[in-house]
Design an enzyme around this catalytic site. Structure first.
Site, PDB file in Angstrom:
ATOM      1  N   ARG A 109     -12.494   3.793   3.451  1.00  0.00           N
ATOM      2  CA  ARG A 109     -11.417   4.297   2.578  1.00  0.00           C
ATOM      3  C   ARG A 109     -11.970   5.475   1.782  1.00  0.00           C
ATOM      4  NH1 ARG A 109      -7.127   1.964  -1.668  1.00  0.00           N
ATOM      5  NH2 ARG A 109      -6.265   1.338   0.323  1.00  0.00           N
ATOM      6  N   HIS A 136      -2.571   6.119   6.314  1.00  0.00           N
ATOM      7  CA  HIS A 136      -2.859   4.746   5.875  1.00  0.00           C
ATOM      8  C   HIS A 136      -2.323   3.790   6.967  1.00  0.00           C
ATOM      9  CE1 HIS A 136      -4.007   1.570   3.337  1.00  0.00           C
ATOM     10  NE2 HIS A 136      -3.163   1.674   2.342  1.00  0.00           N
ATOM     11  N   GLN A 139      -1.733  -0.059   6.546  1.00  0.00           N
ATOM     12  CA  GLN A 139      -0.580  -0.326   5.675  1.00  0.00           C
ATOM     13  C   GLN A 139       0.709  -0.310   6.495  1.00  0.00           C
ATOM     14  OE1 GLN A 139      -0.469  -0.798   2.091  1.00  0.00           O
ATOM     15  NE2 GLN A 139       1.576  -1.447   2.680  1.00  0.00           N
ATOM     16  N   ASP A 231       6.465   4.788  -3.007  1.00  0.00           N
ATOM     17  CA  ASP A 231       5.025   4.756  -3.285  1.00  0.00           C
ATOM     18  C   ASP A 231       4.823   5.531  -4.589  1.00  0.00           C
ATOM     19  OD1 ASP A 231       2.243   4.646  -3.120  1.00  0.00           O
ATOM     20  OD2 ASP A 231       2.081   6.057  -1.441  1.00  0.00           O
ATOM     21  N   CYS A 272       3.971  -0.151  -0.959  1.00  0.00           N
ATOM     22  CA  CYS A 272       2.609  -0.492  -0.504  1.00  0.00           C
ATOM     23  C   CYS A 272       1.782  -1.109  -1.634  1.00  0.00           C
ATOM     24  CB  CYS A 272       1.922   0.747   0.045  1.00  0.00           C
ATOM     25  SG  CYS A 272       1.916   2.131  -1.111  1.00  0.00           S
TER      26      CYS A 272
HETATM   27  N1   CP Z   1      -1.690  -0.786  -0.502  1.00  0.00           N
HETATM   28  C1   CP Z   1      -3.010  -0.622  -0.673  1.00  0.00           C
HETATM   29  O1   CP Z   1      -3.683   0.007   0.141  1.00  0.00           O
HETATM   30  O2   CP Z   1      -3.517  -1.212  -1.781  1.00  0.00           O
HETATM   31  P1   CP Z   1      -4.995  -1.017  -2.344  1.00  0.00           P
HETATM   32  O3   CP Z   1      -5.104   0.427  -2.764  1.00  0.00           O
HETATM   33  O4   CP Z   1      -5.101  -1.971  -3.482  1.00  0.00           O
HETATM   34  O5   CP Z   1      -5.964  -1.309  -1.234  1.00  0.00           O
HETATM   35  N1  NVA Z   2      -0.362   7.060  -1.699  1.00  0.00           N
HETATM   36  C1  NVA Z   2      -1.176   6.100  -2.414  1.00  0.00           C
HETATM   37  C2  NVA Z   2      -1.295   4.850  -1.627  1.00  0.00           C
HETATM   38  C3  NVA Z   2      -2.097   3.752  -2.278  1.00  0.00           C
HETATM   39  C4  NVA Z   2      -2.193   2.525  -1.425  1.00  0.00           C
HETATM   40  C5  NVA Z   2      -2.525   6.701  -2.702  1.00  0.00           C
HETATM   41  O1  NVA Z   2      -3.092   7.341  -1.798  1.00  0.00           O
HETATM   42  O2  NVA Z   2      -3.024   6.562  -3.814  1.00  0.00           O
END
Ligand code: CP
Ligand code: NVA
Length: 317
Positions: A109, A136, A139, A231, A272
């Site tokens: 990540r 993602h 997700q 989101d 999400c």
């Molecule tokens: N939805 C999601 O990816 O959550 P986190 O950022 O907590 O992993």
């Molecule tokens: N778009 C958001 C998703 C978090 C799961 C981010 O990248 O912060």
């Protein structure tokens, strides 16, 4: 239909997964969820190890990978940028080569899509994208699993994403919907329209699957949607854009009035998470009867376990 073989595969964007392969992962996730409900914990990851690399924070993704893998005998190792030389004192390529000698798989990540691509190119083991600035994909699997729990097979249903149309979550939803024949509408101010190159690429996939893709700045376009998705307005790494995004996206808040515009009392709300209640969604909606956000969070674990079973153990045949 022959069961797809995903042994050894990485998941970087979902663009290289066929509709049949995605369907297989969703079916496997359903089976995994039923096993969890029945209290079954076969030790299918026994003797395997997983490196969990995090440049950005996470609750769901980290916990889903760690618990799904650990509870079936696997050994997950959490490595933040405070712990590991990842492009700091050692190149991503060299880090990948070393981790590939020690681990069965790697989750990443972070910021750049090129980092997760380099890990996959040089490690020799499956690499999973647990979120980058661009995509993602794990997700998106949980999102469609949740949609289908309410309405059955997604083909022909309409999912509306309301918010930052160019962010990682919107992009991955566009990919998975295009592949599976799910109509996908992005409702976003013109300044945040999806990347034209990705939109064009997904348009080709959509024409093969029967999905309709649509981008508009008009919230009335939620009419007929079975699911409304939003989101955060400001994604991780873009904190300096918060004021600008709030100004652009305030008219796009998902509230009871917007949900009513679907014209469907059984329309569901998806997010999400994490959510900023009072910004992109009201508490009334996310904590209300139409919300499936908490099932969606749980489904992260089942879909991620299915992905690891398919790519590391050959799945359940
Ligand atoms: N939805 C999601 O990816 O959550 P986190 O950022 O907590 O992993
Ligand atoms: N778009 C958001 C998703 C978090 C799961 C981010 O990248 O912060």
């Amino acid at each position: 239909m022959k069961t797809p073989n995903l042994q050894g595969r990485s998941l970087l964007t979902l663009l290289d997964y066929s509709p049949e392969e995605i369907r297989y992962l969703l079916d496997l996730a359903k089976q995994v969820k039923e096993e969890a409900r029945a209290g079954k914990k076969p030790m299918r990851f026994s003797g395997l190890s997983l490196a969990l690399l995090f440049e950005k924070r996470s609750t769901r993704t980290r916990c889903a990978f760690e618990t799904a893998f650990g509870e079936e005998g696997g050994h997950p190792v959490f490595l933040s940028t405070a712990d590991i030389q990842l492009g700091a004192k050692e190149s991503v390529e060299d880090t990948a080569r070393v981790l590939g000698r020690m681990f069965s798989a790697i989750q990443f990540r972070g910021f750049k899509q090129s980092t997760v691509e380099a890990l996959a190119a040089h490690s020799g083991v499956p690499v999973y994208n647990g979120l980058t600035d661009s995509f993602h994909p794990t997700q998106a699997l949980a999102d469609i699993m949740t949609l289908e729990e309410s309405f059955g097979p997604g083909k022909g249903l309409t999912l509306c994403f309301v918010g930052d149309g160019r962010n990682n979550v919107a992009r991955s939803l566009m990919v998975i919907c295009s592949k599976l024949g799910i109509h996908f509408t992005v409702i976003t101010p013109a300044a945040l329209n999806p990347d034209p190159a990705l939109f064009e690429r997904c348009g080709v996939l959509a024409s093969e699957s029967g999905a309709r893709l649509h981008v508009t700045n008009d919230t009335a376009a939620v009419s007929g949607a079975r699911a409304v998705y939003t989101d955060v307005w400001t994604s991780m790494g873009e904190e300096d854009k918060k004021a600008e995004r709030t100004a652009l996206l305030s008219p796009y808040q998902v509230n009871a009035a917007l949900m009513a515009k679907t014209g469907k009392s059984d329309a569901i709300f998806l997010h999400c998470l994490p959510a900023v209640k009072g910004e992109e969604v009201t508490a009334e909606v996310i904590d209300g009867p139409q919300s499936r956000a908490w099932d969606e969070a749980e489904n992260r674990k089942h879909t991620i376990k299915a992905l690891m079973l398919a790519t590391l153990t050959g799945g359940v045949r």
